[in-house]
Design an enzyme around this catalytic site. Structure first.
Site, PDB file in Angstrom:
ATOM      1  N   TYR A  98       8.443  89.855  60.925  1.00  0.00           N
ATOM      2  CA  TYR A  98       7.103  89.846  60.338  1.00  0.00           C
ATOM      3  C   TYR A  98       6.089  90.540  61.241  1.00  0.00           C
ATOM      4  CZ  TYR A  98       8.494  86.872  56.471  1.00  0.00           C
ATOM      5  OH  TYR A  98       9.087  86.391  55.331  1.00  0.00           O
ATOM      6  N   GLU A 140      11.196  79.928  54.558  1.00  0.00           N
ATOM      7  CA  GLU A 140      12.505  80.452  54.944  1.00  0.00           C
ATOM      8  C   GLU A 140      13.175  79.569  55.986  1.00  0.00           C
ATOM      9  OE1 GLU A 140      11.405  84.471  55.972  1.00  0.00           O
ATOM     10  OE2 GLU A 140      10.592  84.722  53.952  1.00  0.00           O
TER      11      GLU A 140
END
Length: 401
Positions: A98, A140
């Protein structure tokens, strides 16, 4: 929730960002893949990148998330986030990635919008990004924990124990864990990712719905050979069709997917609607319903080019006959032999009984699902009762249609 200052800035700049989001995401991917070519080779779908669908999905999702933050600050778009998180978990995305996305997305926004990106604007859109990213990371992390894996550690070796040529274009692969560990649990409607190494050394990944009952130790998934599209068309489906045989070992993820069969009530009316290879999650749902002894009405609707191209038809018909109240309706574009006119061409639900309290599951090409959903809403089915699965980037949910 955005800080008040950032919310004001995002609200003021959202039109400009929304107008340029396609250009921004195109530049973002080009910059990121130049800096990290391994991501395109080993993580991202090269076919979707060539077709532009992944860029469209990212643009739509990011814009939809930002719009929700300023229009409905008390609401988090969980449906959008859950769907993305399940896809990410099936690919083995890790939290560290990310930061890579943030670096190149921020640079793309600054380059496209130029002087309009002041320090306040940059800080506000950074806040939007990290609110979305951190929400996804947490979801997640939960998904990985449920499967007993570390973040990004979703891959396991599986041995192909059988392959069945369903139609000229569809092959079913049956697989068993090669490491002798128990197969991970899954719910009917979920998919696995399959990773293969291609001739150029790229390790490409594709998702395939599981087609067997959740309790089985041997797992099955069906692969349709892809012929049409831009860029490297069907490189994974072609590899699986041409190269993978019984006894081969392939890398397969744990099962994921947020469109799953709700088995809370045994008498709930169900409508399973599919087209083409979209029948695959429906077969798993039918297997599960038979195993659970579902008592409510179950109606199967499927559309295909012809009976010869209709993969898993025998399974659908066999399972429907085992249900207490099962019914099946097939439509073909080019029927063969003596086929009723009413079942030729596009799906028309006017002659199909659809209870208003039915739970509906859709899977197939997006135009097909849009058309079926419109018919269902006209029939009085609640929008919240219509669940759908998209093979590939979800261009429907991200547009908030």
């Amino acid at each position: 929730m955005l800080s008040p200052k950032s919310a004001e800035t995002v609200r003021a700049t959202l039109p400009a960002v929304g107008e340029a989001i396609g250009t921004i995401t195109d530049l973002f991917y080009r910059r990121m893949f130049e800096a990290h070519p391994e991501l395109l080779r080993h993580l991202f779908n090269r076919g979707n990148q060539a077709a532009g669908t992944q860029r469209q999905a990212l643009a739509g999702a990011f814009a939809a998330f930002a719009t929700t933050l300023v229009a409905q600050p008390e609401v988090r778009p969980d449906a959008l986030l859950e769907r993305i998180a399940h896809k990410h978990a099936s690919l083995g995305v890790s939290p560290a990635q990310y930061a890579i996305v943030h670096r190149h997305l921020s640079a793309a926004i600054a380059e496209v919008l130029g002087d309009a990106v002041t320090a306040d604007v940059a800080a506000a859109w950074d806040e939007v990004y990290w609110l979305m990213a951190n929400a996804l990371i947490e979801i997640e992390r939960r998904l990985y924990a449920q499967q007993g894996t570390l973040a990004g550690g979703t891959w396991r070796p599986w041995t192909v124990v059988a392959r069945v040529q369903e139609t000229p274009e569809v092959v079913t692969f049956r697989i068993r864990p090669a490491d002798d560990r128990p197969a991970p649990v899954f719910r009917a409607g979920q998919y696995v990712s399959v990773q293969v190494e291609l001739a150029d050394g790229a390790r490409q990944i594709r998702q395939y719905s599981l087609t067997n009952a959740p309790g089985s130790t041997v797992r099955s998934f069906a692969v349709k050979r892809v012929h049409e599209g831009q860029g490297p068309v069907g490189e994974v489906s072609g590899h699986l069709h041409d190269q993978v045989r019984v006894g081969d070992v392939i890398s397969v993820s744990a099962p994921y997917g947020d469109v799953v069969l709700d088995t809370t009530h045994r008498d709930t009316p169900l409508l399973l609607v599919s087209a083409g290879i979209g029948c695959t999650p429906m077969v798993a749902m039918l297997e599960d319903l038979v195993d659970r002894g579902h008592q409510g009405p179950v109606t199967v609707v499927h559309a295909d080019r012809s009976a010869a191209r209709h993969a898993l038809r025998v399974d659908q018909e066999r399972l429907v006959t085992k249900l207490a109240q099962g019914d099946a309706h097939f439509w073909y574009e080019r029927p063969e032999g003596d086929w009723p006119e009413a079942r030729t061409g596009l799906v028309d639900l006017s002659g199909v009984t659809v209870p208003e309290d039915a739970q509906v599951y859709l899977c197939g090409p997006l135009p097909f699902m849009r058309a079926v959903r419109a018919q269902l809403l006209e029939r009085g089915v609640r929008p919240s009762a219509v669940h759908y699965e998209v093979f590939g980037p979800d261009l429907w949910l991200a547009t908030q249609d």
